[in-house]
Design an enzyme around this catalytic site. Structure first.
Site, PDB file in Angstrom:
ATOM      1  N   HIS A 233      -0.656   4.267  -1.550  1.00 33.10           N
ATOM      2  CA  HIS A 233      -0.181   3.075  -0.753  1.00 33.10           C
ATOM      3  C   HIS A 233      -1.370   2.003  -0.541  1.00 33.10           C
ATOM      4  O   HIS A 233      -2.718   2.426  -0.564  1.00 33.10           O
ATOM      5  CB  HIS A 233       0.421   3.499   0.614  1.00 33.10           C
ATOM      6  CG  HIS A 233      -0.423   4.087   1.716  1.00 33.10           C
ATOM      7  ND1 HIS A 233      -0.283   5.194   2.421  1.00 33.10           N
ATOM      8  CD2 HIS A 233      -1.832   3.730   2.110  1.00 33.10           C
ATOM      9  CE1 HIS A 233      -1.329   5.364   3.127  1.00 33.10           C
ATOM     10  NE2 HIS A 233      -2.124   4.731   3.210  1.00 33.10           N
TER      11      HIS A 233
ATOM     12  N   ASN B 193      -1.599   8.730  -1.733  1.00 32.38           N
ATOM     13  CA  ASN B 193      -0.306   8.504  -2.348  1.00 32.38           C
ATOM     14  C   ASN B 193      -0.088   7.207  -3.160  1.00 32.38           C
ATOM     15  O   ASN B 193       0.808   6.812  -3.499  1.00 32.38           O
ATOM     16  CB  ASN B 193       0.702   8.800  -1.488  1.00 32.38           C
ATOM     17  CG  ASN B 193       1.033   7.933  -0.352  1.00 32.38           C
ATOM     18  OD1 ASN B 193       0.087   6.921  -0.334  1.00 32.38           O
ATOM     19  ND2 ASN B 193       1.860   8.058   0.344  1.00 32.38           N
TER      20      ASN B 193
ATOM     21  N   GLU C 216       4.319   2.493   1.559  1.00 34.32           N
ATOM     22  CA  GLU C 216       4.312   3.688   1.082  1.00 34.32           C
ATOM     23  C   GLU C 216       5.079   3.677  -0.424  1.00 34.32           C
ATOM     24  O   GLU C 216       5.800   2.587  -0.516  1.00 34.32           O
ATOM     25  CB  GLU C 216       5.171   4.599   1.950  1.00 34.32           C
ATOM     26  CG  GLU C 216       4.417   4.560   3.287  1.00 34.32           C
ATOM     27  CD  GLU C 216       3.424   5.671   3.269  1.00 34.32           C
ATOM     28  OE1 GLU C 216       2.555   5.623   2.249  1.00 34.32           O
ATOM     29  OE2 GLU C 216       3.279   6.372   4.117  1.00 34.32           O
TER      30      GLU C 216
ATOM     31  N   ASP D 220      -1.955  -4.088   8.929  1.00 34.03           N
ATOM     32  CA  ASP D 220      -1.074  -3.303   9.424  1.00 34.03           C
ATOM     33  C   ASP D 220      -1.466  -2.577  10.812  1.00 34.03           C
ATOM     34  O   ASP D 220      -2.761  -2.748  11.365  1.00 34.03           O
ATOM     35  CB  ASP D 220      -0.970  -2.033   8.408  1.00 34.03           C
ATOM     36  CG  ASP D 220      -2.194  -1.293   8.042  1.00 34.03           C
ATOM     37  OD1 ASP D 220      -3.156  -1.569   8.551  1.00 34.03           O
ATOM     38  OD2 ASP D 220      -2.178  -0.563   7.080  1.00 34.03           O
TER      39      ASP D 220
END
Ligand code: F6R
Length: 256
Positions: free
Chosen positions: A134, A132, A139, A63
């Site tokens: 990811h 979270n 996400e 990313d």
């Protein structure tokens, strides 16, 4: 999924480095998928110290932020050159990092997927995990079959990553990330997580339901995943003792 729990992040990074080195020894022209952030830094330091041959290795980063100049210290391109590439003999043309400044991002994303295919696919994808759940910047609620595309970061991730910037407002809102479908096509995945802030996401990813609310849980459907954890990241695992005894009793021929 093989869950390897070590007392400290350093010992977990040792195990991960042995494993990655083994992959490069067996396949000197391996295609690696790489992640950034705090988690893989110890692994990268160890790989550098091992003085492996990177001449034929190809890499694809998972990313990149949208809109940061490539030489911005927090761009993932700058991160990778500072923390790995400039210390090994990798060929510049074999390094691939999503272009967060591409004029036409959807077109760039299609090309990036094609480049991965043209390279023969990813042999080993290295992953961190967000608090979270990811992986990459997929996400929660990301499609479990998604491909490389632009995503909007959640408030939680921008908050988590604000420590690298002067303040949260400076953290870009958008990123380009490989999709979960892209990650699932890697032949092997190696997920690293250290510290108690990751414990809940790790437990949900390994032992929870497969759900886009915890994108890392998709890895339960992948046939070849290793997870290297320190004790703190493993603290919420219900089957912790089972994973530990499985690893301790692993036959020699299965060790790397
Ligand atoms: C970054 C990436 C992210 C990070 C995750 C954990 O390339 O893929 O999924 O791995 O946000 O970040 P750290 O390691 O900084 O806790």
């Amino acid at each position: 999924m093989e869950v390897i729990i070590q007392p400290t992040p350093e010992e977990a990074a040792d195990v991960a480095a042995q494993f990655v080195a083994g992959v490069l020894e067996k396949k000197p022209d391996a295609v690696l998928g790489l992640a950034t952030g705090n988690t893989p830094l110890g692994l990268y330091r160890r790989l550098i110290a091992m003085k492996l041959d990177w001449k034929k290795v190809t890499t694809f980063n998972i990313d990149e932020y949208v809109g940061l100049a490539p030489d911005h210290p927090q761009s993932y391109r700058a991160f990778m050159w500072a923390n790995l590439f400039r210390h090994v003999n990798i060929a510049k043309e074999n390094v691939h990092i999503p272009d967060g400044n591409a004029k036409n991002i959807p077109e760039f994303c299609t090309e990036y997927e094609q480049r991965i295919k043209d390279a023969g696919g990813i042999d080993l994808q290295i992953l961190g995990i967000g608090s979270n759940g990811h992986i990459g910047f997929n996400e929660p609620t990301s499609s479990l079959t998604s491909r490389t595309r632009i995503k909007t970061l959640t408030e939680q991730t921008r908050n988590d990553n604000a420590r690298f910037f002067r303040n949260e407002a400076e953290v870009p809102l958008h990123v380009v990330t490989m999709g979960i479908g892209t990650i699932m096509e890697a032949r092997q995945n190696l997920l690293l997580a250290f510290g108690s802030s990751k414990a809940r996401a790790v437990a949900m990813a390994i032992e929870g339901s497969i759900t886009s609310l915890n994108p890392a849980s998709a890895l339960q459907m992948h046939p070849d995943v290793k997870v290297c954890l320190d004790d703190a990241a493993a603290q919420d695992l219900q089957w912790k003792q089972y994973y530990q005894s499985t690893y301790q009793n692993k036959p020699d021929w299965q060790r790397f």
